[in-house]
Write a protein that holds these residues in place. Structure first.
Motif, PDB file in Angstrom:
ATOM      1  N   CYS A  37      39.505  -1.881 -32.191  1.00 45.82           N
ATOM      2  CA  CYS A  37      39.804  -3.177 -31.715  1.00 45.82           C
ATOM      3  C   CYS A  37      38.431  -3.828 -31.234  1.00 45.82           C
ATOM      4  CB  CYS A  37      40.709  -3.634 -30.684  1.00 45.82           C
ATOM      5  SG  CYS A  37      42.616  -3.238 -31.412  1.00 45.82           S
ATOM      6  N   ASP A  82      41.870  -6.917 -34.278  1.00 43.62           N
ATOM      7  CA  ASP A  82      42.497  -5.782 -33.931  1.00 43.62           C
ATOM      8  C   ASP A  82      41.946  -4.478 -34.857  1.00 43.62           C
ATOM      9  OD1 ASP A  82      43.730  -5.769 -36.512  1.00 43.62           O
ATOM     10  OD2 ASP A  82      45.490  -6.432 -35.901  1.00 43.62           O
ATOM     11  N   THR A 124      48.413  -7.986 -29.122  1.00 38.69           N
ATOM     12  CA  THR A 124      47.425  -7.062 -29.469  1.00 38.69           C
ATOM     13  C   THR A 124      48.059  -5.483 -29.716  1.00 38.69           C
ATOM     14  OG1 THR A 124      46.210  -6.232 -27.594  1.00 38.69           O
ATOM     15  CG2 THR A 124      45.696  -8.538 -28.529  1.00 38.69           C
TER      16      THR A 124
END
Length: 284
Positions: free
Chosen positions: A82, A105, A141
């Protein structure tokens, strides 16, 4: 999974060398991925300091931002990491420039975008603030729920509160913060005033919001007023690790997010914020 390795890249952009800065940043992200980092964070304006007095072609420099954003998306997928590529100066169709940060991501997908609200005073002449047009927004996330802020936003606890009330567990703050920002008057009182400000604010925001704070500042010569001091803080422990100065480098910090739940059990900050009779006017 609650344990993550976060790479804080304290980076020094070279004036008017956007492509070179981009390649250097990519190389450091490669290094972070090779060391097993789950997330790499760059500073605000890491491709160039877009202050107009530094270059009369400021708007032209901001026009190619999408190319660099796409490149970081490709890199995230390639390296399985990420990335928060600091912030980008973006020139848009209405001829306005915004200061924007992204969370990409490890598949190369953009999970979140944020336009800086609280502009540092010299920025206000040429960068548009999102002001009250949009809320601060937390987003999902691979590392849990995250919020993005930029530099001077750190001085506003309200920004953190809005993200925390949406469930954010990690707040990432790319910055271009210098010791000289204290002004000549402030420096007379304390030459390290801004360093004290940063150290206190990052740790305080972590404790008072039971969250992890990832602060990634620009690098540069100390004799030119650069502060550095990139760091990561969590409640109970305070600062987990930081750059002691303003040199460029890469630091990988292990963060166990389970400590946030333990802190919430002790302080009950989020529990109080969620109550319908919360007395400071904040609402979920």
């Amino acid at each position: 999974m609650t344990k993550y390795k976060i790479a804080v890249i304290q980076f020094s952009p070279r004036p008017n060398e956007i492509e070179s800065n981009h390649q250097r940043a990519k190389s450091l992200i490669h290094d972070a991925a090779a060391a097993g980092a789950h997330l790499a964070v760059l500073p605000e304006y890491h491709l160039a300091d877009f202050f107009p007095s530094h270059d009369p072609t400021i708007r032209q420099q901001c026009s190619d931002w999408k190319t660099y954003l796409d490149s970081y998306c490709d890199l995230a997928k390639e390296c399985n990491i990420c990335i928060v590529p600091g912030s980008l100066g973006e020139l848009h169709a209405d001829n306005t420039i915004v200061n924007a940060a992204y969370f990409i991501d490890n598949t190369g997908s953009i999970r979140g975008r944020y336009e800086k609200k609280n502009l540092w005073h010299p920025e206000r002449a040429y960068v548009k603030s999102s002001k009250s047009e949009t809320r601060h927004v937390a987003f999902d996330t691979p590392l849990g729920k995250v919020g993005l802020l930029i530099c001077w936003d750190l001085a506003f606890p309200e920004a953190f509160r809005e993200l925390i009330m949406q469930g954010a567990k990690m707040i990432i703050v790319p910055a271009f913060w210098r010791l000289s920002d204290a002004s000549d008057e402030g420096l007379k009182h304390n030459p390290r005033s801004e360093g004290d400000f940063l150290d206190a604010a990052v740790v305080s925001r972590a404790f008072e919001n039971t969250c992890a704070v990832v602060f990634c500042n620009v690098a540069g010569p100390a004799d030119e007023g650069f502060a550095g001091l990139s760091q990561i803080a969590v409640p109970f422990k305070g600062c987990l690790d930081k750059f002691e100065g303003s040199d460029e480098g890469l630091k990988i910090v292990s963060v166990d997010m389970a400590i946030l739940e333990e802190a919430e059990q002790a302080y009950k900050i989020r529990e109080d914020l969620a109550k319908p009779d919360w007395h400071y006017g904040y609402r979920q």
